[in-house]
Enzyme design. Structure first.
Site, short mmCIF file in Angstrom:
data_model
loop_
_atom_site.label_atom_id
_atom_site.label_comp_id
_atom_site.label_asym_id
_atom_site.label_seq_id
_atom_site.Cartn_x
_atom_site.Cartn_y
_atom_site.Cartn_z
NE ARG A 98 -2.45 -1.29 3.48
CZ ARG A 98 -2.13 -2.50 3.96
NH1 ARG A 98 -2.36 -3.57 3.21
NH2 ARG A 98 -1.60 -2.65 5.14
CD GLU B 225 1.06 -9.32 17.83
OE1 GLU B 225 0.57 -8.87 16.77
OE2 GLU B 225 0.40 -9.62 18.83
P1 AMP Z 1 4.74 -1.60 12.08
O1 AMP Z 1 5.98 -2.23 11.59
O2 AMP Z 1 4.22 -2.20 13.35
O3 AMP Z 1 4.87 -0.10 12.20
O4 AMP Z 1 3.61 -1.90 11.02
C1 AMP Z 1 3.47 -1.10 9.88
C2 AMP Z 1 3.27 -1.91 8.64
O5 AMP Z 1 2.32 -2.94 8.83
C3 AMP Z 1 2.73 -1.06 7.52
O6 AMP Z 1 3.32 -1.48 6.29
C4 AMP Z 1 1.23 -1.30 7.54
O7 AMP Z 1 0.71 -1.41 6.24
C5 AMP Z 1 1.06 -2.61 8.30
N1 AMP Z 1 0.13 -2.48 9.44
C6 AMP Z 1 0.45 -2.67 10.75
N2 AMP Z 1 -0.62 -2.52 11.55
C7 AMP Z 1 -1.65 -2.19 10.73
C8 AMP Z 1 -3.04 -1.87 10.96
N3 AMP Z 1 -3.59 -1.85 12.19
N4 AMP Z 1 -3.80 -1.58 9.89
C9 AMP Z 1 -3.27 -1.60 8.65
N5 AMP Z 1 -1.99 -1.88 8.37
C10 AMP Z 1 -1.17 -2.20 9.39
#
Ligand code: AMP
Length: 209
Positions: free
Chosen positions: A92, A129
């Site tokens: 995205r 996670e």
């Molecule tokens: P993070 O590494 O935890 O910051 O997760 C960010 C990445 O995971 C991005 O590429 C987002 O597209 C996806 N992502 C993580 N959590 C969500 C969420 N609640 N809704 C949509 N996309 C998420």
């Protein structure tokens, strides 16, 4: 025209041009300010796993004026910055990042999941996670010393963005900033990036996870 001097003609033309400019400005500020970006994002509970509240930008993207406003707003935030490349994260992030690169008239560099890029690349593991994942970028995607803007749809814990930032560094790029449509501040990603010294810009926030 009879009775109108050359001087007046020039004056009238410049007034007309000015007012056209003002109208354009007004139209632009309406687009960028009157959208409540968060109301246009679909929230899906229990996707892709139980308890996760997934924030999906497709409902925003399908609305022409909202998509346009998002890219314009991000573009205006970085228009005066010295940027050589937009690097965006699969998948995205590509949608927003490519449109933004076009708007800024700079190159676009994809940061992809493991095994998708055909040429020599740098890789960086990052913690999910459950388990680890890996992002990659082409070794020749960024030249030494280029100013790079990182783009993704959303920042949560910041692990994905941090891995992408490492890759930009490995390729020789210097990070100008990180831009997201959505920030989930309670998950601490934005704070983490800012503590590492990277400026973060996000168009909207959602509390919780
Ligand atoms: P993070 O590494 O935890 O910051 O997760 C960010 C990445 O995971 C991005 O590429 C987002 O597209 C996806 N992502 C993580 N959590 C969500 C969420 N609640 N809704 C949509 N996309 C998420």
């Amino acid at each position: 025209e009879e009775g109108v001097s050359a001087h007046e003609t020039v004056l009238l033309a410049s007034i007309e041009k000015l007012s056209r400019g003002r109208q354009r400005l007004r139209a632009r500020s309406i687009m960028t300010r009157e959208f409540d970006i968060e109301t246009l994002i679909r929230s899906v509970l229990d996707f892709p796993r139980p308890v996760i509240m997934f924030r999906h930008i497709t409902t925003l993207l399908k609305q022409a004026d909202a998509f346009h406003a998002v890219v314009e707003t991000l573009g205006e935030a970085y228009l005066d910055r010295p940027i050589d490349k937009v690097a965006a994260i699969e998948s995205r992030g590509f949608i927003i990042g490519a449109a933004l690169a076009y708007k800024l008239k700079v190159g676009f560099v994809p940061i992809r999941k493991q095994g998708k890029l055909p040429a020599e690349n740098f890789g960086q593991d990052y913690q999910l996670e459950y388990g680890v994942d890996r992002l990659e970028v082409h070794r020749d995607g960024i030249q030494n010393g280029e100013q790079v803007l990182l783009v993704d749809d959303l920042i949560a814990t910041g692990g994905t963005a941090e891995a992408a930032l490492r890759l930009i560094g490995m390729a020789g790029g210097s990070v100008v900033g990180c831009a997201f449509v959505v920030d989930l501040p309670d998950l601490g990603g934005r704070q983490k990036l800012e503590r590492l010294g990277y400026p973060v810009f996000a168009l909207c926030q959602f509390p919780g996870h």
